[in-house]
Write a protein that holds these residues in place. Structure first.
Motif, PDB file in Angstrom:
ATOM      1  N   TRP A 175      32.138   5.773 -32.051  1.00  0.00           N
ATOM      2  CA  TRP A 175      30.818   6.270 -31.690  1.00  0.00           C
ATOM      3  C   TRP A 175      29.778   5.625 -32.592  1.00  0.00           C
ATOM      4  O   TRP A 175      30.094   5.193 -33.697  1.00  0.00           O
ATOM      5  CB  TRP A 175      30.752   7.790 -31.880  1.00  0.00           C
ATOM      6  CG  TRP A 175      31.525   8.562 -30.848  1.00  0.00           C
ATOM      7  CD1 TRP A 175      32.879   8.577 -30.660  1.00  0.00           C
ATOM      8  CD2 TRP A 175      30.986   9.429 -29.862  1.00  0.00           C
ATOM      9  NE1 TRP A 175      33.216   9.406 -29.614  1.00  0.00           N
ATOM     10  CE2 TRP A 175      32.070   9.946 -29.104  1.00  0.00           C
ATOM     11  CE3 TRP A 175      29.696   9.835 -29.539  1.00  0.00           C
ATOM     12  CZ2 TRP A 175      31.898  10.829 -28.053  1.00  0.00           C
ATOM     13  CZ3 TRP A 175      29.527  10.722 -28.497  1.00  0.00           C
ATOM     14  CH2 TRP A 175      30.608  11.207 -27.755  1.00  0.00           C
ATOM     15  N   THR A 216      22.226   6.097 -32.262  1.00  0.00           N
ATOM     16  CA  THR A 216      21.101   5.318 -31.735  1.00  0.00           C
ATOM     17  C   THR A 216      19.943   5.375 -32.735  1.00  0.00           C
ATOM     18  O   THR A 216      19.990   6.131 -33.710  1.00  0.00           O
ATOM     19  CB  THR A 216      20.622   5.881 -30.385  1.00  0.00           C
ATOM     20  OG1 THR A 216      20.092   7.196 -30.599  1.00  0.00           O
ATOM     21  CG2 THR A 216      21.753   5.914 -29.359  1.00  0.00           C
ATOM     22  N   LYS A 227      26.430   8.222 -29.443  1.00  0.00           N
ATOM     23  CA  LYS A 227      26.941   7.778 -28.144  1.00  0.00           C
ATOM     24  C   LYS A 227      28.282   7.094 -28.348  1.00  0.00           C
ATOM     25  O   LYS A 227      28.510   6.420 -29.347  1.00  0.00           O
ATOM     26  CB  LYS A 227      25.968   6.804 -27.486  1.00  0.00           C
ATOM     27  CG  LYS A 227      24.641   7.447 -27.139  1.00  0.00           C
ATOM     28  CD  LYS A 227      23.903   6.620 -26.148  1.00  0.00           C
ATOM     29  CE  LYS A 227      22.669   7.397 -25.735  1.00  0.00           C
ATOM     30  NZ  LYS A 227      22.233   7.039 -24.422  1.00  0.00           N
TER      31      LYS A 227
END
Length: 83
Positions: free
Chosen positions: A31, A34, A40
Motif C-alpha cells: 500500500w 497519496t 491505496k
C-alpha cells in the motif's frame, strides 16, 4: 486488517483476510500513501487461500529459523542464544 509492516513513511505491506471469488483468503499487498494522505493498494501482492495457510506458516517459520541461524535478524534484548 490483520496488521501492517511499515516499509517507509509512504509505503507499507498489509496483511488482511477476507473473501475473494467466493472463498476466504489471506491478502498480502503493498500500500502507498497519496499526497492527500489517503492509503491505496497497489497491484503488488499475493493471495493465499485459507486452506493453504498452514503450509505458508510452516514455510515462513522455516525462513525465520534460517534467517536467525544465518545471523540476519537483529538480537532481541534478553533473548537466549540457541543451543
Amino acid at each position: 486488517l490483520i496488521g501492517p509492516i511499515p516499509v517507509n513513511k509512504r509505503n507499507e505491506i498489509r496483511v488482511d483476510m477476507g473473501p475473494f471469488a467466493g472463498r476466504m483468503a489471506i491478502h498480502i499487498r503493498r500500500w502507498f500513501a497519496t499526497e492527500a494522505g489517503e492509503w491505496k493498494s497497489t497491484k503488488k501482492g499475493i493471495l493465499v487461500w485459507i486452506e493453504d495457510l498452514p503450509e505458508l506458516d510452516t514455510l515462513v517459520s522455516k525462513a525465520h529459523k534460517q534467517a536467525k541461524l544465518d545471523g540476519l535478524l537483529p538480537k532481541i534484548k534478553g533473548e537466549q542464544a540457541d543451543e
